[in-house]
Scaffold this motif. Structure first.
Motif, PDB file in Angstrom:
ATOM      1  N   UNK A  31       2.840  10.190  -4.710  1.00  0.00           N
ATOM      2  CA  UNK A  31       2.724   9.221  -3.610  1.00  0.00           C
ATOM      3  C   UNK A  31       1.287   8.887  -3.228  1.00  0.00           C
ATOM      4  N   UNK A  32       0.410   9.891  -3.192  1.00  0.00           N
ATOM      5  CA  UNK A  32      -0.952   9.648  -2.725  1.00  0.00           C
ATOM      6  C   UNK A  32      -1.780   8.821  -3.700  1.00  0.00           C
ATOM      7  N   UNK A  33      -1.417   8.843  -4.978  1.00  0.00           N
ATOM      8  CA  UNK A  33      -2.097   7.976  -5.933  1.00  0.00           C
ATOM      9  C   UNK A  33      -1.829   6.519  -5.570  1.00  0.00           C
ATOM     10  N   UNK A  34      -0.581   6.214  -5.239  1.00  0.00           N
ATOM     11  CA  UNK A  34      -0.228   4.854  -4.810  1.00  0.00           C
ATOM     12  C   UNK A  34      -0.815   4.550  -3.433  1.00  0.00           C
ATOM     13  N   UNK A  35      -0.881   5.574  -2.563  1.00  0.00           N
ATOM     14  CA  UNK A  35      -1.483   5.378  -1.250  1.00  0.00           C
ATOM     15  C   UNK A  35      -2.947   5.003  -1.362  1.00  0.00           C
ATOM     16  N   UNK A  36      -3.661   5.656  -2.286  1.00  0.00           N
ATOM     17  CA  UNK A  36      -5.073   5.349  -2.456  1.00  0.00           C
ATOM     18  C   UNK A  36      -5.275   3.932  -2.972  1.00  0.00           C
TER      19      UNK A  36
END
Length: 427
Positions: A236-241
């Protein structure tokens, strides 16, 4: 093809393919520094041969096989590595000497796995932040030492030393060329994302120099972020970044005036914001939130920051901004990833949502924070809140203090102009 055209073609191929070539070599030789050296040898061979023979149909494959053959030669000279030699030589047995076809080089999945290993190696926490940034831009971005130095306004020998030391540190620490698993993944991924975010931020709001922005760094950070979303689609955090970077970058056309002077967020012409980047960023944010929900996890720090940026992107005018939601998101971010800088940003949101008195109270409580000592945005924010309260003499002093702390010439000019305006208003 003329020699200058060939050299330009080689440079373009190298920028696109170098990371994958180095990644594949690093898996074989287990040394990032040696892998880059072998890849550079292949680049030299291309510069020597292609002007005479022409650019191959598959230049990336040509470079890969040439570099691997040099790896075989190197391994032959290394005592005690006969088994590795047989392994590498076996992979190359079927490669025709005149130039390989893509499927004869390496499987696509294998390339992506190697690239992901290289990402985690270049961003390993054993390295300093500066070293991680420089090594990542060199190995994954294909930037030269001169380009990295120019982008960060740093002396070229300093950058070169950082890169050399980083390679030695990785080799000395025997950092494994692998993707971390289990409990190691989260902190190591955080290190990777931090590097990409730092590169973007330096491009978006340069900390020093005469330029307000360095768009080339923003573009490189977004390219790396997009590579990561392809390599780690379930994180998720890869997409959040990437959501955060895309939405922030959408404002670039409106962040400077005709004379190059900075235009602050609330004064920007939102009609100039890049709607395609906003659309992509909002879609990435939806993916980040959906993945986090499916995994039973709360939104991560980058997804929360992207959600804050989305509030601005969705507002047609500055007056329509949902500052109450932004303040709530900053509260969630402070709980998830507490820091004085987050609190300072929360103070801005509280001041916009509930009045400058509320924001000023929080800013004043941060005055003694060691992490904010010398941070120009602390007096800058305080000056803005004081000006909104009609305390213009105090505001002028804060803007002047902020101007003295920033190392960016464009930002200094804006702060001094605000100080002068507050002085006139007070008079």
């Amino acid at each position: 093809m003329a020699a200058p055209d060939t050299h330009r073609a080689i440079e373009a191929v190298w920028r696109i393919e170098s990371a994958r070539i180095i990644a594949g070599l690093a898996r074989l030789v287990r040394d990032v520094g040696l892998a880059e050296e072998l890849a550079q040898d292949a680049l030299v061979a291309a510069l020597e041969q292609w002007p005479a023979t022409g650019v191959p149909d598959n230049p990336g494959a040509w470079l890969t096989v040439t570099a691997r053959r040099r790896a075989v030669d190197r391994i032959r000279r290394e005592a005690g590595l006969a088994a590795k030699l047989r392994l590498v030589a076996h992979e190359l047995e079927t490669d025709p000497p005149q130039g390989p076809q893509p499927e004869q080089v390496v499987l696509a999945d294998e390339i992506e796995d190697d690239l992901l290993r290289l990402v985690f190696t270049a961003c390993h926490p054993v390295l300093s932040t500066e070293a991680r940034v420089a090594l990542t831009l060199r190995l994954l971005g294909g930037l030269s030492t001169e380009e990295i130095a120019r982008a960060f306004l740093t002396a070229e020998p300093t950058v070169a030393q950082r890169i050399v030391r980083a390679k030695r540190t990785l080799a000395g620490a025997e950092v494994p060329f692998e993707v971390p698993q289990g409990e190691e993944l989260a902190p190591r991924l955080a290190s990777v994302l931090e590097v990409v975010y730092l590169v973007f931020n330096e491009g978006y709001a340069a900390t020093a120099g005469d330029d307000w922005m360095r768009p080339a760094l923003c573009e490189e950070a977004m390219r790396l972020g997009r590579v990561l979303t392809g390599l780690m689609p379930r994180e998720p955090e890869v997409h959040g970044l990437i959501a955060l970077l895309e939405i922030q970058a959408s404002r670039t056309p409106a962040r400077t005036g005709p004379d190059g002077a900075p235009v602050l967020l609330l004064d920007q012409d939102r009609g100039r914001w890049d709607r395609l980047l906003i659309h992509r960023g909002l879609a990435a944010l939806d993916r980040a939130e959906a993945l986090a929900a499916a995994q039973g996890a709360p939104p991560g720090p980058y997804a929360l920051q992207a959600a804050i940026a989305a509030c601005h992107a969705r507002a047609g005018t500055a007056e329509q901004t949902d500052w109450v939601r932004i303040a709530a998101l900053y509260t969630a971010l402070a709980a998830r990833s507490p820091s004085p800088v987050v609190e300072l940003n929360r103070a801005v949101a509280l001041g916009m949502a509930f009045g400058p008195e509320t924001g000023l109270a929080l800013v004043d409580s941060l005055a003694g924070e060691p992490a904010l000592r010398g941070y120009h945005l602390l007096p800058g924010v305080r000056g803005d809140l004081l000006a909104r309260l009609g305390r213009h003499t105090e505001a002028a002093a804060e803007f002047t203090r902020a101007a003295g702390l920033t190392r960016n010439a464009r930002e200094r000019a804006v702060l001094l102009a605000r100080a002068e305006e507050s002085t006139r208003t007070a008079g």
